[in-house]
Motif scaffolding. Structure first.
Motif, PDB file in Angstrom:
ATOM      1  N   ARG A   3       0.834  -1.196   0.000  1.00 42.27           N
ATOM      2  CA  ARG A   3       0.000   0.000   0.000  1.00 42.27           C
ATOM      3  C   ARG A   3       0.872   1.250   0.000  1.00 42.27           C
ATOM      4  O   ARG A   3       2.078   1.189   0.230  1.00 42.27           O
ATOM      5  N   ARG A   4       0.222   2.381  -0.234  1.00 43.46           N
ATOM      6  CA  ARG A   4       0.943   3.651  -0.202  1.00 43.46           C
ATOM      7  C   ARG A   4       1.635   3.806   1.154  1.00 43.46           C
ATOM      8  O   ARG A   4       1.031   3.606   2.203  1.00 43.46           O
ATOM      9  N   LYS A   5       2.919   4.182   1.138  1.00 43.74           N
ATOM     10  CA  LYS A   5       3.664   4.346   2.390  1.00 43.74           C
ATOM     11  C   LYS A   5       3.053   5.469   3.230  1.00 43.74           C
ATOM     12  O   LYS A   5       2.547   6.439   2.677  1.00 43.74           O
ATOM     13  N   HIS A 109       1.540   5.669  10.092  1.00 42.35           N
ATOM     14  CA  HIS A 109       0.374   5.596   9.197  1.00 42.35           C
ATOM     15  C   HIS A 109      -0.824   6.312   9.805  1.00 42.35           C
ATOM     16  O   HIS A 109      -1.569   7.022   9.111  1.00 42.35           O
ATOM     17  N   LEU A 115      -5.949  11.391   2.008  1.00 42.54           N
ATOM     18  CA  LEU A 115      -5.405  11.626   0.671  1.00 42.54           C
ATOM     19  C   LEU A 115      -6.133  12.792   0.024  1.00 42.54           C
ATOM     20  O   LEU A 115      -7.367  12.768  -0.095  1.00 42.54           O
ATOM     21  N   GLN A 122      -1.465  15.543  -3.865  1.00 41.64           N
ATOM     22  CA  GLN A 122      -1.170  14.123  -3.698  1.00 41.64           C
ATOM     23  C   GLN A 122       0.327  13.840  -3.816  1.00 41.64           C
ATOM     24  O   GLN A 122       0.852  12.942  -3.163  1.00 41.64           O
ATOM     25  N   THR A 123       1.019  14.622  -4.653  1.00 43.06           N
ATOM     26  CA  THR A 123       2.468  14.462  -4.769  1.00 43.06           C
ATOM     27  C   THR A 123       3.143  14.703  -3.430  1.00 43.06           C
ATOM     28  O   THR A 123       4.017  13.935  -3.002  1.00 43.06           O
ATOM     29  N   HIS A 125       1.625  14.555  -0.523  1.00 40.70           N
ATOM     30  CA  HIS A 125       1.122  13.531   0.396  1.00 40.70           C
ATOM     31  C   HIS A 125       1.988  12.273   0.288  1.00 40.70           C
ATOM     32  O   HIS A 125       2.325  11.644   1.305  1.00 40.70           O
ATOM     33  N   ARG A 126       2.352  11.919  -0.936  1.00 36.02           N
ATOM     34  CA  ARG A 126       3.222  10.758  -1.137  1.00 36.02           C
ATOM     35  C   ARG A 126       4.602  11.005  -0.533  1.00 36.02           C
ATOM     36  O   ARG A 126       5.192  10.118   0.089  1.00 36.02           O
ATOM     37  N   GLN A 127       5.133  12.207  -0.705  1.00 45.85           N
ATOM     38  CA  GLN A 127       6.431  12.546  -0.103  1.00 45.85           C
ATOM     39  C   GLN A 127       6.360  12.477   1.418  1.00 45.85           C
ATOM     40  O   GLN A 127       7.300  12.018   2.078  1.00 45.85           O
ATOM     41  N   GLY A 129       4.328  10.539   3.169  1.00 45.46           N
ATOM     42  CA  GLY A 129       4.270   9.126   3.527  1.00 45.46           C
ATOM     43  C   GLY A 129       5.629   8.455   3.455  1.00 45.46           C
ATOM     44  O   GLY A 129       6.003   7.670   4.330  1.00 45.46           O
ATOM     45  N   ASP A 130       6.401   8.774   2.401  1.00 45.64           N
ATOM     46  CA  ASP A 130       7.744   8.212   2.274  1.00 45.64           C
ATOM     47  C   ASP A 130       8.621   8.641   3.450  1.00 45.64           C
ATOM     48  O   ASP A 130       9.382   7.834   4.000  1.00 45.64           O
TER      49      ASP A 130
END
Length: 329
Positions: A3-5, A109, A115, A122-123, A125-127, A129-130
């Motif tokens: 799943r998304r980190k 998490h 999201l 979202q870009t 948001h992904r950063q 999460g990483d």
């Protein structure tokens, strides 16, 4: 599928990632043997970094539900064959490491915002999460590096860098959510810094300033698994934020001296129970379920659960097994 980190990992992806990094490490090690003296330092640094990546990928694999289930089944089988088998201790240590990694991943998490709808947001948001996933890795490696001050400091610095990335990504995401695609770039440098520093003040982004005993981390994690809120001393929560004031902050402890004493007695009783369970295991494996007062037999339609599942093999017992096996090696 992963799943998304910092979401859960799948064992298939983690085994592939682990094999890939191990292969790279082996190639660098081979180059190191043949390299001239002028190239040795750079290759050694690369090898150390790859070894750290291997450790992280192993923890990701150990934290997967499938690995935990399969490894507990293997431990059960080995105990039935020979309770003194040295492999039991190694596998028990892997399960403990995986559960603590899963705890840290879940904590990160749970701190993630929903999201966003915007692709630009979202870009970020992904950063975010990483970065939070990297913070979970760093926390675990810090805990497991307590015997080496230099290694602990290396992971402390990595945690700090990941926290910086997390704070900046969240500040950017919030600005885009509020002002559209140009929500961040339209701000002045001072406004960007103010937003970033405001996010960085969140205690969840603080980097620890002192090592913690592995036994304390294990006890605290088992408390959380049991649904018990651990009592912490203020020094356990001391840390410094990724941006802004660099001085360490000491957050208020979550318990009085009496509460800490009560917690210590409860954990001591749990360790005493684990020692009794391990003696019973070694004496007669069939008495384990009665000794541990197991109340529930988990079933899985696809893969039968081992008799000695996570409800019986708690972190206290697994750590005791690891220590006992280590003494015989």
């Amino acid at each position: 599928m992963c799943r998304r980190k910092p979401g859960p990992r799948c064992p298939s992806c983690q085994r592939k990632a682990l094999a890939s990094i191990q292969g790279r490490l082996e190639r660098v090690a081979a180059e190191l043997n043949e390299a001239p003296a002028s190239e040795q330092a750079a290759l050694q640094a690369e090898a150390r970094d790859l070894a750290r990546q291997v450790a992280c990928r192993r923890a990701d694999l150990y934290a997967t539900a499938a690995f935990q289930r399969e490894t507990l089944a293997e431990i059960e089988h080995l105990i039935e064959q020979n309770p003194k088998d040295q492999t039991i201790g190694r596998l028990a240590a892997q399960v403990v490491e995986g559960r603590i990694m899963d705890r840290y991943r879940r904590e990160q998490h749970d701190l993630m915002p929903p999201l966003p709808v915007s692709a630009d947001a979202q870009t970020y948001h992904r950063q975010l999460g990483d970065a939070r996933f990297d913070m979970a890795h760093a926390r675990l490696r810090m805990d497991m590096s307590q015997g080496s001050q230099s290694e602990w400091q290396e992971w402390q610095q990595r945690h700090h860098q990941a926290a910086q990335r997390a704070a900046l990504a969240q500040a950017r995401m919030e600005a885009v959510n509020e002002g559209g695609a140009s929500g961040w770039t339209s701000l002045t440098r001072e406004e960007q810094r103010a937003r970033r520093d405001a996010v960085a003040a969140d205690p969840s982004l603080a980097t620890p300033v002192v090592p913690r005993r592995w036994a304390d981390v294990v006890d605290e994690t088992q408390d959380l698994i049991d649904g018990i809120e651990p009592v912490r001393e203020s020094v356990d929560d001391a840390g410094y934020q990724p941006y802004g004031d660099p001085k360490p902050r000491r957050f208020a402890g979550r318990g009085s001296r009496d509460a800490l004493a009560k917690q210590s007695r409860r954990r001591s009783r749990r360790r005493t129970g684990a020692r009794g369970a391990w003696r019973s295991l070694q004496a007669d494996k069939r008495r384990l379920e009665t000794t541990m007062n197991k109340t529930e037999q988990r079933l899985d339609e696809l893969t039968p659960s081992p008799k000695y599942d996570a409800a019986v093999f708690d972190l206290t017992l697994l750590t005791l097994i690891t220590e006992n096996m280590g003494r015989r090696s």
